[in-house]
Design a protein around this motif. Structure first.
Motif, PDB file in Angstrom:
ATOM      1  N   ASP A  68      35.164  39.982  31.862  1.00 54.93           N
ATOM      2  CA  ASP A  68      34.874  41.264  32.503  1.00 54.93           C
ATOM      3  C   ASP A  68      34.164  42.273  31.588  1.00 54.93           C
ATOM      4  O   ASP A  68      33.603  43.242  32.065  1.00 54.93           O
ATOM      5  N   ILE A 110      29.649  42.004  33.325  1.00 52.73           N
ATOM      6  CA  ILE A 110      29.133  42.186  34.687  1.00 52.73           C
ATOM      7  C   ILE A 110      27.811  42.951  34.570  1.00 52.73           C
ATOM      8  O   ILE A 110      27.751  44.024  33.961  1.00 52.73           O
ATOM      9  N   ARG A 116      29.675  48.120  37.799  1.00 53.15           N
ATOM     10  CA  ARG A 116      30.633  48.473  36.745  1.00 53.15           C
ATOM     11  C   ARG A 116      31.144  49.899  36.917  1.00 53.15           C
ATOM     12  O   ARG A 116      32.330  50.184  36.723  1.00 53.15           O
ATOM     13  N   ASP A 152      27.614  41.342  40.222  1.00 52.57           N
ATOM     14  CA  ASP A 152      28.558  42.409  40.598  1.00 52.57           C
ATOM     15  C   ASP A 152      29.988  41.896  40.812  1.00 52.57           C
ATOM     16  O   ASP A 152      30.827  42.630  41.331  1.00 52.57           O
ATOM     17  N   HIS A 153      30.251  40.625  40.422  1.00 53.36           N
ATOM     18  CA  HIS A 153      31.611  40.059  40.510  1.00 53.36           C
ATOM     19  C   HIS A 153      32.070  39.931  41.960  1.00 53.36           C
ATOM     20  O   HIS A 153      33.206  39.591  42.226  1.00 53.36           O
ATOM     21  N   PRO A 202      33.311  34.500  38.445  1.00 56.22           N
ATOM     22  CA  PRO A 202      34.246  35.568  38.779  1.00 56.22           C
ATOM     23  C   PRO A 202      35.457  35.018  39.539  1.00 56.22           C
ATOM     24  O   PRO A 202      35.302  34.156  40.423  1.00 56.22           O
TER      25      PRO A 202
END
Ligand SMILES: [Zn+2]
Length: 268
Positions: A68, A110, A116, A152-153, A202
């Protein structure tokens, strides 16, 4: 066989091993020092897959990964209610100072600043702890490499109105994969100065299309050499380099004794 360990610097609820990966990493590094286990960069595994390095040279090796890419990977922060937390990078430098051995890790960041910022606002403390202002210095150094954790996960904080969010398995066609993988690599290279060599799924989630088709075909064009899952296990020459197993701190082990058991192959 080599082993990949995973830590999260931003998830902490106390100052004990079981609820604070800074405490856990410090204790684990001390254990690795006592055991004389070499800490090698993730790239060493890719070199072995590419035939540029002997697998035997990686016997007992440990790879450290941080997911992360919170600023707590890099710098000390005053954490609300819990006091100053030492950045993971400082712990690695301390290990190198104590043992005289190299200690490098990979931070999976990310790419999207907007994503974020949304995660920082909604899930952290809105203190800018998911910044990219340290990526360039880290990527140029020899303590933490900057790798890709996607654009963007697919994180719920980014678009709370989309009920399907928070499920990376749904990234299962070429357009979505390009939006998460290709765009992330380009953005991370722009911000850090280096194209990522590794991808971390992710939530540890992946569609079969992403890991079996897209990444093996398109990854090398982007400079990617492999990808890491969160399936527990040791790495070997038989492992799928686009789905490498990893153990996760405070999920797969919760103390130095449990880590020692994992390292000695007694954990499963
Ligand atoms: Zn993540």
């Amino acid at each position: 066989m080599p082993i990949i360990l995973t830590y999260h610097s931003q998830i902490l609820s106390g100052n004990a091993y079981a609820n604070n990966d800074h405490v856990a990493l410090a204790a684990d590094l001390a254990l690795l020092g006592v055991l004389g286990r070499p800490i090698v960069p993730l790239a060493a595994l890719f070199d072995a897959f590419d035939g540029r390095r002997d697998w035997a040279s990686l016997w007992g090796a440990v790879v450290l990964t941080f997911d992360d890419g919170a600023d707590l990977d890099w710098r000390d922060v005053e954490y609300p209610g819990l006091g100053v937390q030492p950045g993971f990078a400082g712990l690695l430098r301390g290990h190198r100072h104590t043992t005289g051995q190299p200690a490098m890790a990979s931070s999976f960041v990310i790419a999207s600043r907007a994503a974020r910022d949304a995660m920082d606002r909604r899930s952290l403390f809105d203190r800018g702890w998911l910044s990219d202002d340290w990526w360039r210095e880290a990527a140029a150094g020899d303590v933490i490499s900057i790798e890709s954790h996607g654009f963007d996960h697919d994180h719920p904080d980014v678009n709370p109105d989309d009920p399907g969010r928070g499920n990376f398995s749904r990234i299962d066609d070429a357009a979505q994969c390009a939006a998460q993988i290709d765009v992330a690599s380009a953005e991370i290279e722009r911000l850090s100065g280096f194209a990522p060599q590794a991808f971390a799924y992710p939530y540890g989630q992946s569609s079969a299309f992403l890991r079996q088709q897209y990444l093996p075909c398109e990854g090398p064009r982007l400079g990617l050499r492999g990808a890491v899952s969160t399936e527990p296990g040791m790495v070997s020459s038989q492992s799928d380099r686009w789905w490498l197993p990893r153990y996760v701190c405070n999920r797969d082990w919760r103390s130095v004794d449990e880590l020692r058991a994992l390292l000695e192959g007694r954990g499963d």
